[in-house]
Design an enzyme around this catalytic site. Structure first.
Site, mmCIF file in Angstrom:
data_model
loop_
_atom_site.group_PDB
_atom_site.id
_atom_site.type_symbol
_atom_site.label_atom_id
_atom_site.label_comp_id
_atom_site.label_asym_id
_atom_site.label_seq_id
_atom_site.Cartn_x
_atom_site.Cartn_y
_atom_site.Cartn_z
ATOM 1 N N SER A 32 0.836 -1.207 0.000
ATOM 2 C CA SER A 32 0.000 0.000 0.000
ATOM 3 C C SER A 32 0.868 1.253 0.000
ATOM 4 O O SER A 32 1.779 1.380 0.822
ATOM 5 C CB SER A 32 -0.888 0.036 1.253
ATOM 6 O OG SER A 32 -1.785 -1.033 1.247
ATOM 7 N N HIS A 63 -3.761 -0.872 -4.960
ATOM 8 C CA HIS A 63 -2.960 -2.020 -5.393
ATOM 9 C C HIS A 63 -3.290 -2.295 -6.863
ATOM 10 O O HIS A 63 -4.369 -2.801 -7.177
ATOM 11 C CB HIS A 63 -3.259 -3.267 -4.547
ATOM 12 C CG HIS A 63 -2.726 -3.180 -3.161
ATOM 13 N ND1 HIS A 63 -1.637 -3.898 -2.731
ATOM 14 C CD2 HIS A 63 -3.108 -2.428 -2.112
ATOM 15 C CE1 HIS A 63 -1.394 -3.606 -1.461
ATOM 16 N NE2 HIS A 63 -2.270 -2.718 -1.062
ATOM 17 N N HIS A 85 -3.968 -10.238 -0.253
ATOM 18 C CA HIS A 85 -3.874 -10.438 1.193
ATOM 19 C C HIS A 85 -4.780 -11.583 1.617
ATOM 20 O O HIS A 85 -5.814 -11.837 0.997
ATOM 21 C CB HIS A 85 -4.323 -9.180 1.950
ATOM 22 C CG HIS A 85 -3.620 -7.918 1.567
ATOM 23 N ND1 HIS A 85 -3.910 -7.213 0.424
ATOM 24 C CD2 HIS A 85 -2.627 -7.238 2.194
ATOM 25 C CE1 HIS A 85 -3.136 -6.147 0.354
ATOM 26 N NE2 HIS A 85 -2.341 -6.130 1.417
ATOM 27 N N TYR A 87 -6.771 -11.504 4.074
ATOM 28 C CA TYR A 87 -8.094 -10.996 4.471
ATOM 29 C C TYR A 87 -9.032 -10.802 3.283
ATOM 30 O O TYR A 87 -10.232 -10.584 3.469
ATOM 31 C CB TYR A 87 -7.969 -9.686 5.273
ATOM 32 C CG TYR A 87 -7.384 -8.519 4.518
ATOM 33 C CD1 TYR A 87 -8.074 -7.886 3.500
ATOM 34 C CD2 TYR A 87 -6.126 -8.034 4.846
ATOM 35 C CE1 TYR A 87 -7.532 -6.819 2.810
ATOM 36 C CE2 TYR A 87 -5.577 -6.966 4.172
ATOM 37 C CZ TYR A 87 -6.289 -6.362 3.143
ATOM 38 O OH TYR A 87 -5.738 -5.321 2.461
ATOM 39 N N GLU A 88 -8.504 -10.874 2.071
ATOM 40 C CA GLU A 88 -9.387 -10.738 0.913
ATOM 41 C C GLU A 88 -10.290 -11.966 0.770
ATOM 42 O O GLU A 88 -11.252 -11.956 0.000
ATOM 43 C CB GLU A 88 -8.577 -10.480 -0.353
ATOM 44 C CG GLU A 88 -7.914 -9.094 -0.350
ATOM 45 C CD GLU A 88 -7.001 -8.879 -1.539
ATOM 46 O OE1 GLU A 88 -7.500 -8.690 -2.649
ATOM 47 O OE2 GLU A 88 -5.759 -8.927 -1.349
ATOM 48 N N ALA A 115 2.838 -0.887 4.085
ATOM 49 C CA ALA A 115 2.537 0.233 4.972
ATOM 50 C C ALA A 115 2.212 -0.368 6.334
ATOM 51 O O ALA A 115 1.622 -1.446 6.403
ATOM 52 C CB ALA A 115 1.339 1.013 4.458
ATOM 53 N N MET A 213 -0.842 -5.939 8.033
ATOM 54 C CA MET A 213 -1.715 -7.070 7.662
ATOM 55 C C MET A 213 -1.134 -7.892 6.513
ATOM 56 O O MET A 213 -1.889 -8.549 5.791
ATOM 57 C CB MET A 213 -3.098 -6.542 7.239
ATOM 58 C CG MET A 213 -3.748 -5.608 8.237
ATOM 59 S SD MET A 213 -5.258 -4.893 7.540
ATOM 60 C CE MET A 213 -5.577 -3.572 8.714
ATOM 61 N N SER A 214 0.166 -7.843 6.342
ATOM 62 C CA SER A 214 0.722 -8.490 5.139
ATOM 63 C C SER A 214 2.147 -8.961 5.395
ATOM 64 O O SER A 214 2.574 -9.117 6.542
ATOM 65 C CB SER A 214 0.714 -7.493 3.976
ATOM 66 O OG SER A 214 1.656 -6.463 4.193
ATOM 67 N N ASN A 237 1.206 5.633 9.932
ATOM 68 C CA ASN A 237 0.434 6.262 11.034
ATOM 69 C C ASN A 237 0.953 5.698 12.346
ATOM 70 O O ASN A 237 1.601 4.644 12.353
ATOM 71 C CB ASN A 237 -1.056 5.913 10.884
ATOM 72 C CG ASN A 237 -1.280 4.409 10.751
ATOM 73 O OD1 ASN A 237 -1.188 3.862 9.645
ATOM 74 N ND2 ASN A 237 -1.537 3.740 11.861
ATOM 75 N N HIS A 249 -7.712 3.845 5.339
ATOM 76 C CA HIS A 249 -6.817 3.386 4.271
ATOM 77 C C HIS A 249 -6.375 4.563 3.401
ATOM 78 O O HIS A 249 -5.237 4.624 2.942
ATOM 79 C CB HIS A 249 -7.532 2.316 3.436
ATOM 80 C CG HIS A 249 -6.670 1.683 2.392
ATOM 81 N ND1 HIS A 249 -5.489 1.033 2.692
ATOM 82 C CD2 HIS A 249 -6.807 1.586 1.051
ATOM 83 C CE1 HIS A 249 -4.944 0.573 1.577
ATOM 84 N NE2 HIS A 249 -5.725 0.900 0.564
HETATM 85 N N1 HPA Z 1 -2.457 -1.325 11.494
HETATM 86 C C1 HPA Z 1 -2.457 -2.336 10.610
HETATM 87 N N2 HPA Z 1 -2.110 -2.195 9.344
HETATM 88 C C2 HPA Z 1 -1.745 -0.975 8.931
HETATM 89 C C3 HPA Z 1 -1.724 0.131 9.797
HETATM 90 C C4 HPA Z 1 -2.103 -0.062 11.146
HETATM 91 O O1 HPA Z 1 -2.114 0.868 11.975
HETATM 92 N N3 HPA Z 1 -1.299 1.198 9.060
HETATM 93 C C5 HPA Z 1 -1.084 0.733 7.797
HETATM 94 N N4 HPA Z 1 -1.338 -0.569 7.725
#
Ligand code: HPA
Length: 285
Positions: A32, A63, A85, A87-88, A115, A213-214, A237, A249
């Site tokens: 991402s 993506h 991913h 989760y998809e 990310a 998450m990846s 973040n 996102h």
């Molecule tokens: N948590 C999980 N996945 C993420 C985050 C987060 O804060 N930021 C970007 N991907």
């Protein structure tokens, strides 16, 4: 949910039919916000993920879902512009296809980007963190299932998953580019929800520096298959509860966009130095 080995083989046959001369030495997976970070690679040909058996179109904004056969600095590369991913909801096969393709075509290295949310106090939005290790908290593992010898031994050793030599190279590159060097432990959760503040406190106590998450599934697979693995997070973040704002996102993508010149510079310099890294690679079994 188990990896479908037959579809993996079909994916490799499909790509080999289109690109019989492809001999990638490395793979690069863009996460991402990283979508435009590899435009230093010269593209020879592209295939949409949706055409590749078992891979399928990406369902996540930002993506692109394109596999590019590229070259830069003498390093033939498969560039995965966008990732699938867990989760998809399509199981492990789409996550495994890129790694299987790299293994099938003889690549020696996979470099993963993502990310992530920052947990450690010194990690700020826009920072880059080299993965030194991970916590697999996805609650599953792509290697669950009948043992397939292409994925190495039944019980792969993970004591040196993220190769230290790549981390050292990145440290030098960061220094040359005047980017603060950070490395740390990435915790992978299944998503697609972001974490609760209580979960972030738990992750900190467990030794996580960042959360996402990846990345971990591909890293596990590539390492098991005998590839060298490196990974880099763009901290998008502060993780939930560590800052006032809510997470989205769109914000994640925008923060990475702001960091884009740095993301690009790091990758380009890394690719310049990859020939040395690849020469020092142990032959893939
Ligand atoms: N948590 C999980 N996945 C993420 C985050 C987060 O804060 N930021 C970007 N991907």
């Amino acid at each position: 949910m188990l990896m479908d080995q037959h579809q993996l083989t079909q994916a490799a046959e499909f790509v080999a039919q289109h690109w019989p001369a492809a001999r990638p030495r490395a793979g690069l997976m863009l996460g991402s916000g990283w979508d435009a970070a590899a435009d230093f690679l010269r593209i020879r040909a592209s295939l949409p993920y949706s055409d590749i058996p078992g891979l399928g179109a990406s369902t996540v904004a930002g993506h692109s879902g394109q596999l590019h056969w590229c070259e830069a600095f003498g390093v033939e590369t498969f560039l995965f512009q966008g990732r699938r991913h867990f989760y998809e909801g399509a199981g492990w096969t789409p996550v495994a296809v890129p790694v299987y393709l790299l293994k099938h075509f003889g690549a020696q290295l996979l470099f993963l980007t993502n990310a992530a949310g920052g947990i450690r106090d010194d990690l700020r939005a826009g920072d880059l963190m080299v993965l030194s290790d991970h916590l697999n908290l996805i609650g599953s593992n792509p290697l669950i299932g009948p043992h397939e010898p292409c994925w190495g031994p039944r019980f792969p050793d993970l004591s040196r998953l993220y190769v230290p030599s790549l981390g050292h190279r990145l440290a030098r590159i960061f220094q040359a580019l005047d980017i603060p060097f950070r490395s740390g432990v990435y915790a992978a959760l299944p998503g697609p929800t972001y974490e609760t503040p209580a979960e972030v406190r738990m992750l900190r106590a467990l030794g996580a520096d960042a959360v996402g998450m990846s990345t971990v599934p591909e890293a596990l697979l590539a390492h098991a298959a005998g590839l060298k693995v490196g990974a880099l997070s763009c901290i998008a973040n502060a993780a939930a509860g560590l800052q006032a704002q809510t997470l989205s996102h769109q914000d994640v993508i925008e923060t990475s966009q702001a960091a884009l010149p740095r993301l690009r510079a790091v990758l380009e310099n890394l690719w310049k130095e990859l020939p040395d890294e690849l020469v020092s690679t142990q032959p893939v079994a």
